[in-house]
Design a protein around this motif. Structure first.
Motif, PDB file in Angstrom:
ATOM      1  N   ILE A 156      56.241  17.883  43.793  1.00 17.60           N
ATOM      2  CA  ILE A 156      55.478  16.866  43.052  1.00 17.60           C
ATOM      3  C   ILE A 156      53.996  17.123  43.289  1.00 17.60           C
ATOM      4  O   ILE A 156      53.559  17.322  44.423  1.00 17.60           O
ATOM      5  N   MET A 157      53.224  17.136  42.200  1.00 17.09           N
ATOM      6  CA  MET A 157      51.812  17.541  42.282  1.00 17.09           C
ATOM      7  C   MET A 157      50.881  16.487  41.693  1.00 17.09           C
ATOM      8  O   MET A 157      51.221  15.832  40.702  1.00 17.09           O
ATOM      9  N   SER A 158      49.715  16.376  42.285  1.00 12.72           N
ATOM     10  CA  SER A 158      48.679  15.527  41.696  1.00 12.72           C
ATOM     11  C   SER A 158      48.230  16.166  40.390  1.00 12.72           C
ATOM     12  O   SER A 158      48.328  17.385  40.203  1.00 12.72           O
ATOM     13  N   LYS A 159      47.715  15.357  39.477  1.00 14.67           N
ATOM     14  CA  LYS A 159      47.382  15.849  38.139  1.00 14.67           C
ATOM     15  C   LYS A 159      46.275  16.899  38.143  1.00 14.67           C
ATOM     16  O   LYS A 159      46.146  17.665  37.181  1.00 14.67           O
ATOM     17  N   ASP A 160      45.466  16.963  39.221  1.00 22.26           N
ATOM     18  CA  ASP A 160      44.392  17.950  39.277  1.00 22.26           C
ATOM     19  C   ASP A 160      44.793  19.232  40.000  1.00 22.26           C
ATOM     20  O   ASP A 160      43.955  20.101  40.262  1.00 22.26           O
TER      21      ASP A 160
END
Length: 276
Positions: A156-160
């Motif tokens: 899971i990744m942050s949008k940036d």
């Protein structure tokens, strides 16, 4: 056969290699090389391009005395028949390739889409990697690949975080991008809280950590928080961790590469869960 670099398809492929916005707009990405082509799900492949010299090499490969070379060439030919392809002369293929030494085959695929619910349905004891603001495409690709090897539930990744469909990231995954569920989220702090509500313990590799990473028990659901290569975790995300852990280091080293840190952590989970 495509013989001109001014061909409309050639120009589009060049843009897809260069621009994340174009990839998002069309909902596709590019995968290069024999391995990436053979492992790509047929249902996701939209277009395939091969070079003249690559087609010739397939014929030579099938006649090779090496069993592995012959089998690979046959597998490629069979898949090309199923998926269809267009041929480009070698100069044009060099133009559409993102590598310095092209193998001579690339495909355009539909992007993958997963929801939080999709990932949570995966069988087994949950194991997540939560990535905040990673910027190096090679790091991300290596993390995806290592994650598959260690059996992670999802990434899971942050949008940036860097675009997972960056050609360098895709190459670094070595095919794992086809099989490891992943998700970009608007608010990674809120997503961590959702994981915690699902009974998943969260751990942050942090300077304040008192326990070494191998001293914690990861045999129940776990998620590791991995921060930006230069700045580490933001204070807001670090504060969501149930526990801070440290990776012991000798000499004057202050921190490890994000992909190396992630590898150590997920394989410690594998060691514990398999009772090694």
């Amino acid at each position: 056969m495509i013989t001109s670099i001014t061909n409309k398809k050639v120009k589009n492929i060049v843009q897809l290699n260069k621009k994340a916005g174009q990839r998002r707009k069309e909902g596709v990405f590019i995968a290069e090389g024999i391995k990436m082509f053979l492992e790509a799900p047929d249902s996701y492949i939209q277009e395939v391009y091969v070079s003249e010299s690559f087609l010739r090499s397939l014929g030579e490969g099938e006649k090779s005395k090496s069993t592995s070379v012959g089998e690979a060439a046959t597998a490629v030919r069979e898949k090309l028949k199923r998926c269809g392809y267009e041929t480009a002369n070698d100069d044009v293929f060099t133009k559409i390739s993102d590598t310095q030494t092209p193998q001579g085959i690339l495909c355009i695929l539909k992007q993958f889409h997963y929801s939080f619910e999709d990932i949570m349905k995966k069988e087994g004891i949950p194991l997540f990697l939560m990535l905040e603001s990673l910027q190096d495409p090679g790091n991300l690709g290596t993390i995806i690949r290592t994650g598959e090897g260690a059996g992670v539930t999802g990434v899971i990744m942050s949008k940036d975080t860097v675009d997972i469909y960056n050609p360098k990231t895709i190459r670094s995954t070595m095919g794992s991008v086809y099989r490891v569920p992943f998700l970009y989220v608007e608010d990674i702090v809120q997503t961590v809280e959702k994981l915690k509500r699902n009974g998943i313990q969260t751990y942050a590799a942090h300077l304040k950590g008192e326990k070494s990473y191998y001293q914690c028990d990861y045999r129940s659901g776990a998620a590791f928080l991995i921060g930006n290569e230069g700045n580490g975790l933001s204070a807001a995300l670090a504060e969501t961790a149930d526990e801070y852990i440290k990776i012991p280091m000798k000499g004057e080293v202050e921190s490890l590469n994000a992909a190396v840190s992630a590898s150590l952590l997920v394989y410690e989970v594998t060691r514990q869960r398999e009772g090694i």
